[in-house]
Write a protein that holds these residues in place. Structure first.
Motif, PDB file in Angstrom:
ATOM      1  N   ASP A 152       0.831  -1.205   0.000  1.00 19.99           N
ATOM      2  CA  ASP A 152       0.000   0.000   0.000  1.00 19.99           C
ATOM      3  C   ASP A 152       0.865   1.254   0.000  1.00 19.99           C
ATOM      4  O   ASP A 152       0.553   2.244  -0.672  1.00 19.99           O
ATOM      5  CB  ASP A 152      -0.921   0.003   1.220  1.00 19.99           C
ATOM      6  N   THR A 153       1.951   1.211   0.763  1.00 25.40           N
ATOM      7  CA  THR A 153       2.870   2.347   0.805  1.00 25.40           C
ATOM      8  C   THR A 153       3.498   2.596  -0.556  1.00 25.40           C
ATOM      9  O   THR A 153       3.592   3.736  -1.023  1.00 25.40           O
ATOM     10  CB  THR A 153       3.976   2.103   1.846  1.00 25.40           C
ATOM     11  N   ARG A 154       3.916   1.511  -1.217  1.00 22.21           N
ATOM     12  CA  ARG A 154       4.514   1.651  -2.553  1.00 22.21           C
ATOM     13  C   ARG A 154       3.499   2.206  -3.554  1.00 22.21           C
ATOM     14  O   ARG A 154       3.841   3.020  -4.418  1.00 22.21           O
ATOM     15  CB  ARG A 154       5.057   0.299  -3.024  1.00 22.21           C
ATOM     16  N   ARG A 155       2.247   1.776  -3.426  1.00 16.91           N
ATOM     17  CA  ARG A 155       1.204   2.260  -4.329  1.00 16.91           C
ATOM     18  C   ARG A 155       0.971   3.759  -4.139  1.00 16.91           C
ATOM     19  O   ARG A 155       0.846   4.510  -5.112  1.00 16.91           O
ATOM     20  CB  ARG A 155      -0.101   1.497  -4.080  1.00 16.91           C
ATOM     21  N   ILE A 156       0.933   4.195  -2.887  1.00 16.52           N
ATOM     22  CA  ILE A 156       0.725   5.617  -2.595  1.00 16.52           C
ATOM     23  C   ILE A 156       1.876   6.456  -3.143  1.00 16.52           C
ATOM     24  O   ILE A 156       1.674   7.543  -3.687  1.00 16.52           O
ATOM     25  CB  ILE A 156       0.576   5.828  -1.076  1.00 16.52           C
ATOM     26  N   ILE A 157       3.101   5.941  -3.018  1.00 12.10           N
ATOM     27  CA  ILE A 157       4.272   6.663  -3.531  1.00 12.10           C
ATOM     28  C   ILE A 157       4.189   6.794  -5.048  1.00 12.10           C
ATOM     29  O   ILE A 157       4.484   7.854  -5.617  1.00 12.10           O
ATOM     30  CB  ILE A 157       5.570   5.944  -3.119  1.00 12.10           C
ATOM     31  N   ARG A 158       3.774   5.724  -5.719  1.00 10.45           N
ATOM     32  CA  ARG A 158       3.645   5.773  -7.187  1.00 10.45           C
ATOM     33  C   ARG A 158       2.579   6.778  -7.606  1.00 10.45           C
ATOM     34  O   ARG A 158       2.765   7.545  -8.556  1.00 10.45           O
ATOM     35  CB  ARG A 158       3.303   4.382  -7.730  1.00 10.45           C
ATOM     36  N   GLU A 159       1.465   6.792  -6.893  1.00  5.87           N
ATOM     37  CA  GLU A 159       0.386   7.722  -7.227  1.00  5.87           C
ATOM     38  C   GLU A 159       0.794   9.166  -6.954  1.00  5.87           C
ATOM     39  O   GLU A 159       0.479  10.069  -7.729  1.00  5.87           O
ATOM     40  CB  GLU A 159      -0.865   7.360  -6.426  1.00  5.87           C
ATOM     41  N   ALA A 160       1.508   9.382  -5.849  1.00  9.53           N
ATOM     42  CA  ALA A 160       1.929  10.736  -5.490  1.00  9.53           C
ATOM     43  C   ALA A 160       2.911  11.311  -6.503  1.00  9.53           C
ATOM     44  O   ALA A 160       2.946  12.527  -6.728  1.00  9.53           O
ATOM     45  CB  ALA A 160       2.560  10.733  -4.096  1.00  9.53           C
ATOM     46  N   ALA A 161       3.700  10.448  -7.118  1.00  7.39           N
ATOM     47  CA  ALA A 161       4.691  10.900  -8.102  1.00  7.39           C
ATOM     48  C   ALA A 161       4.032  11.567  -9.304  1.00  7.39           C
ATOM     49  O   ALA A 161       4.678  12.322 -10.040  1.00  7.39           O
ATOM     50  CB  ALA A 161       5.549   9.726  -8.557  1.00  7.39           C
ATOM     51  N   LYS A 162       2.738  11.328  -9.489  1.00  5.77           N
ATOM     52  CA  LYS A 162       2.014  11.892 -10.629  1.00  5.77           C
ATOM     53  C   LYS A 162       1.204  13.134 -10.251  1.00  5.77           C
ATOM     54  O   LYS A 162       0.554  13.726 -11.106  1.00  5.77           O
ATOM     55  CB  LYS A 162       1.067  10.838 -11.206  1.00  5.77           C
ATOM     56  N   LYS A 163       1.242  13.503  -8.961  1.00  3.55           N
ATOM     57  CA  LYS A 163       0.412  14.612  -8.498  1.00  3.55           C
ATOM     58  C   LYS A 163       1.279  15.776  -8.025  1.00  3.55           C
ATOM     59  O   LYS A 163       2.302  15.577  -7.379  1.00  3.55           O
ATOM     60  CB  LYS A 163      -0.487  14.141  -7.350  1.00  3.55           C
ATOM     61  N   SER A 164       0.848  16.988  -8.339  1.00  2.00           N
ATOM     62  CA  SER A 164       1.613  18.174  -7.945  1.00  2.00           C
ATOM     63  C   SER A 164       0.954  18.880  -6.764  1.00  2.00           C
ATOM     64  O   SER A 164      -0.273  18.891  -6.624  1.00  2.00           O
ATOM     65  CB  SER A 164       1.734  19.151  -9.118  1.00  2.00           C
ATOM     66  N   CYS A 165       1.782  19.467  -5.926  1.00  2.00           N
ATOM     67  CA  CYS A 165       1.331  20.210  -4.745  1.00  2.00           C
ATOM     68  C   CYS A 165       0.794  21.571  -5.188  1.00  2.00           C
ATOM     69  O   CYS A 165       1.449  22.281  -5.954  1.00  2.00           O
ATOM     70  CB  CYS A 165       2.509  20.375  -3.792  1.00  2.00           C
ATOM     71  N   PHE A 166      -0.386  21.951  -4.708  1.00  2.00           N
ATOM     72  CA  PHE A 166      -0.968  23.228  -5.128  1.00  2.00           C
ATOM     73  C   PHE A 166      -0.260  24.416  -4.479  1.00  2.00           C
ATOM     74  O   PHE A 166      -0.506  25.567  -4.844  1.00  2.00           O
ATOM     75  CB  PHE A 166      -2.472  23.261  -4.816  1.00  2.00           C
ATOM     76  N   ILE A 167       0.659  24.140  -3.548  1.00  2.00           N
ATOM     77  CA  ILE A 167       1.382  25.213  -2.866  1.00  2.00           C
ATOM     78  C   ILE A 167       2.734  25.481  -3.527  1.00  2.00           C
ATOM     79  O   ILE A 167       3.047  26.610  -3.892  1.00  2.00           O
ATOM     80  CB  ILE A 167       1.581  24.860  -1.382  1.00  2.00           C
ATOM     81  N   CYS A 168       3.544  24.428  -3.697  1.00  2.00           N
ATOM     82  CA  CYS A 168       4.884  24.606  -4.282  1.00  2.00           C
ATOM     83  C   CYS A 168       4.941  24.190  -5.749  1.00  2.00           C
ATOM     84  O   CYS A 168       5.941  24.430  -6.419  1.00  2.00           O
ATOM     85  CB  CYS A 168       5.922  23.823  -3.485  1.00  2.00           C
ATOM     86  N   TYR A 169       3.877  23.547  -6.236  1.00  2.00           N
ATOM     87  CA  TYR A 169       3.752  23.104  -7.632  1.00  2.00           C
ATOM     88  C   TYR A 169       4.721  21.987  -8.012  1.00  2.00           C
ATOM     89  O   TYR A 169       4.869  21.669  -9.184  1.00  2.00           O
ATOM     90  CB  TYR A 169       3.919  24.284  -8.604  1.00  2.00           C
ATOM     91  N   ALA A 226       3.074  15.052  -4.259  1.00  2.00           N
ATOM     92  CA  ALA A 226       2.100  15.391  -3.213  1.00  2.00           C
ATOM     93  C   ALA A 226       1.172  14.207  -2.953  1.00  2.00           C
ATOM     94  O   ALA A 226       0.718  13.549  -3.886  1.00  2.00           O
ATOM     95  CB  ALA A 226       1.290  16.612  -3.628  1.00  2.00           C
ATOM     96  N   SER A 227       0.889  13.943  -1.694  1.00  2.00           N
ATOM     97  CA  SER A 227       0.068  12.773  -1.362  1.00  2.00           C
ATOM     98  C   SER A 227      -1.083  13.079  -0.412  1.00  2.00           C
ATOM     99  O   SER A 227      -1.866  12.198  -0.082  1.00  2.00           O
ATOM    100  CB  SER A 227       0.949  11.686  -0.735  1.00  2.00           C
ATOM    101  N   ILE A 228      -1.199  14.330   0.052  1.00  2.00           N
ATOM    102  CA  ILE A 228      -2.254  14.675   1.009  1.00  2.00           C
ATOM    103  C   ILE A 228      -3.369  15.425   0.284  1.00  2.00           C
ATOM    104  O   ILE A 228      -3.129  16.445  -0.363  1.00  2.00           O
ATOM    105  CB  ILE A 228      -1.701  15.537   2.151  1.00  2.00           C
ATOM    106  N   THR A 229      -4.583  14.927   0.388  1.00  2.00           N
ATOM    107  CA  THR A 229      -5.735  15.523  -0.280  1.00  2.00           C
ATOM    108  C   THR A 229      -6.681  16.136   0.742  1.00  2.00           C
ATOM    109  O   THR A 229      -6.923  15.555   1.799  1.00  2.00           O
ATOM    110  CB  THR A 229      -6.499  14.460  -1.098  1.00  2.00           C
ATOM    111  N   CYS A 230      -7.199  17.302   0.438  1.00  2.00           N
ATOM    112  CA  CYS A 230      -8.182  17.938   1.313  1.00  2.00           C
ATOM    113  C   CYS A 230      -9.394  17.023   1.451  1.00  2.00           C
ATOM    114  O   CYS A 230      -9.899  16.479   0.467  1.00  2.00           O
ATOM    115  CB  CYS A 230      -8.602  19.289   0.734  1.00  2.00           C
ATOM    116  N   CYS A 231      -9.865  16.849   2.691  1.00  2.00           N
ATOM    117  CA  CYS A 231     -10.967  15.921   2.963  1.00  2.00           C
ATOM    118  C   CYS A 231     -12.344  16.494   2.641  1.00  2.00           C
ATOM    119  O   CYS A 231     -13.346  15.775   2.722  1.00  2.00           O
ATOM    120  CB  CYS A 231     -10.933  15.494   4.429  1.00  2.00           C
ATOM    121  N   GLU A 232     -12.404  17.769   2.296  1.00  2.00           N
ATOM    122  CA  GLU A 232     -13.694  18.363   1.962  1.00  2.00           C
ATOM    123  C   GLU A 232     -14.225  17.747   0.669  1.00  2.00           C
ATOM    124  O   GLU A 232     -13.518  17.666  -0.342  1.00  2.00           O
ATOM    125  CB  GLU A 232     -13.550  19.876   1.793  1.00  2.00           C
ATOM    126  N   THR A 233     -15.465  17.308   0.695  1.00  2.00           N
ATOM    127  CA  THR A 233     -16.075  16.698  -0.482  1.00  2.00           C
ATOM    128  C   THR A 233     -16.067  17.670  -1.657  1.00  2.00           C
ATOM    129  O   THR A 233     -16.502  18.814  -1.530  1.00  2.00           O
ATOM    130  CB  THR A 233     -17.527  16.276  -0.183  1.00  2.00           C
TER     131      THR A 233
END
Length: 219
Positions: free
Chosen positions: A5-22, A26-33
């Motif tokens: 699961d940890t490896r999967r999260i790392i792979r997914e995060a590698a494709k996502k950019s942080c909205f703060i530093c760009y 990034a692996s943390i998503t806002c919980c607001e629906t």
């Protein structure tokens, strides 16, 4: 977490950019629906995001983070109850207050540092309320420690007026040395916003001028 699961999260995060530093990873998503803002945990202070260190460990962006509902301050003394420096005249991400006495005001960085040092004795520095105050601080993203207060061990804490004063970066780039500090600019010394026991020159850790807080590798 399982290793796969940890490896999967790392792979997914590698494709996502942080909205703060760009930057990617990034692996943390806002919980607001419906909110799709994603960010790095170290970028949270710069983006005024909140992570709740209890229960489901939910995280929120600046727009959807929990807000304190405090009454207007009875006194006109706009000083931090911990460091005694000036605070904002209203509640914000950087300025927080006690929900019980309604009068205590403090910087987020100050109450976070107090929480880690106070451990199981953490409470409002003014009215000394513990249960309601601790619950509020957890909800607002303050990380608590389950250890005994650091001041109960002479080996863990020095004199109260002794401020850490050296750069602890792996490679210090300052010609003036690790103890040199300027009031502002690249050689300004920033202390860890959580423990205040380690520091770095702004330039030695590649921090931006707009960086609000910095945490050491231990924290």
């Amino acid at each position: 977490f399982l290793a796969r699961d940890t490896r999967r999260i790392i792979r997914e995060a590698a494709k996502k950019s942080c909205f703060i530093c760009y930057k990617m990873g990034a692996s943390i998503t806002c919980c607001e629906t419906g909110c799709n803002r994603i960010f790095h945990l170290p970028c949270s202070p710069d983006g005024e995001c909140v992570t709740q260190y209890f229960g489901a460990y939910r995280s929120f962006c600046w727009e959807h983070r929990p807000q304190q509902a405090l009454q207007a301050r009875p006194s006109q003394d706009n000083t931090c109850s911990i460091c005694l420096d000036t605070v904002e005249d209203k509640i914000s991400y950087k300025t927080m207050g006690c929900p019980v006495c309604q009068d205590a005001r403090f910087h987020r960085r100050c109450i976070q540092r107090l929480a880690l040092h106070a451990g199981i004795s953490f409470r409002c520095p003014c009215c000394l309320n513990q249960e309601a105050f601790m619950t509020e601080m957890l909800t607002m993203g303050i990380r608590l420690s389950k250890k005994p207060p650091s001041w109960e061990s002479d080996q863990e804490v020095g004199p109260s007026d002794q401020r850490h004063g050296r750069c602890d970066a792996a490679t210090c780039l300052c010609r003036g040395g690790r103890e040199y500090t300027a009031k502002k600019g690249r050689w300004q010394l920033k202390l860890c916003s959580s423990c205040a026991a380690e520091g770095t020159h702004q330039h030695c850790s590649s921090l931006k001028n707009s960086t609000y807080s910095w945490e050491c590798s231990t924290c």
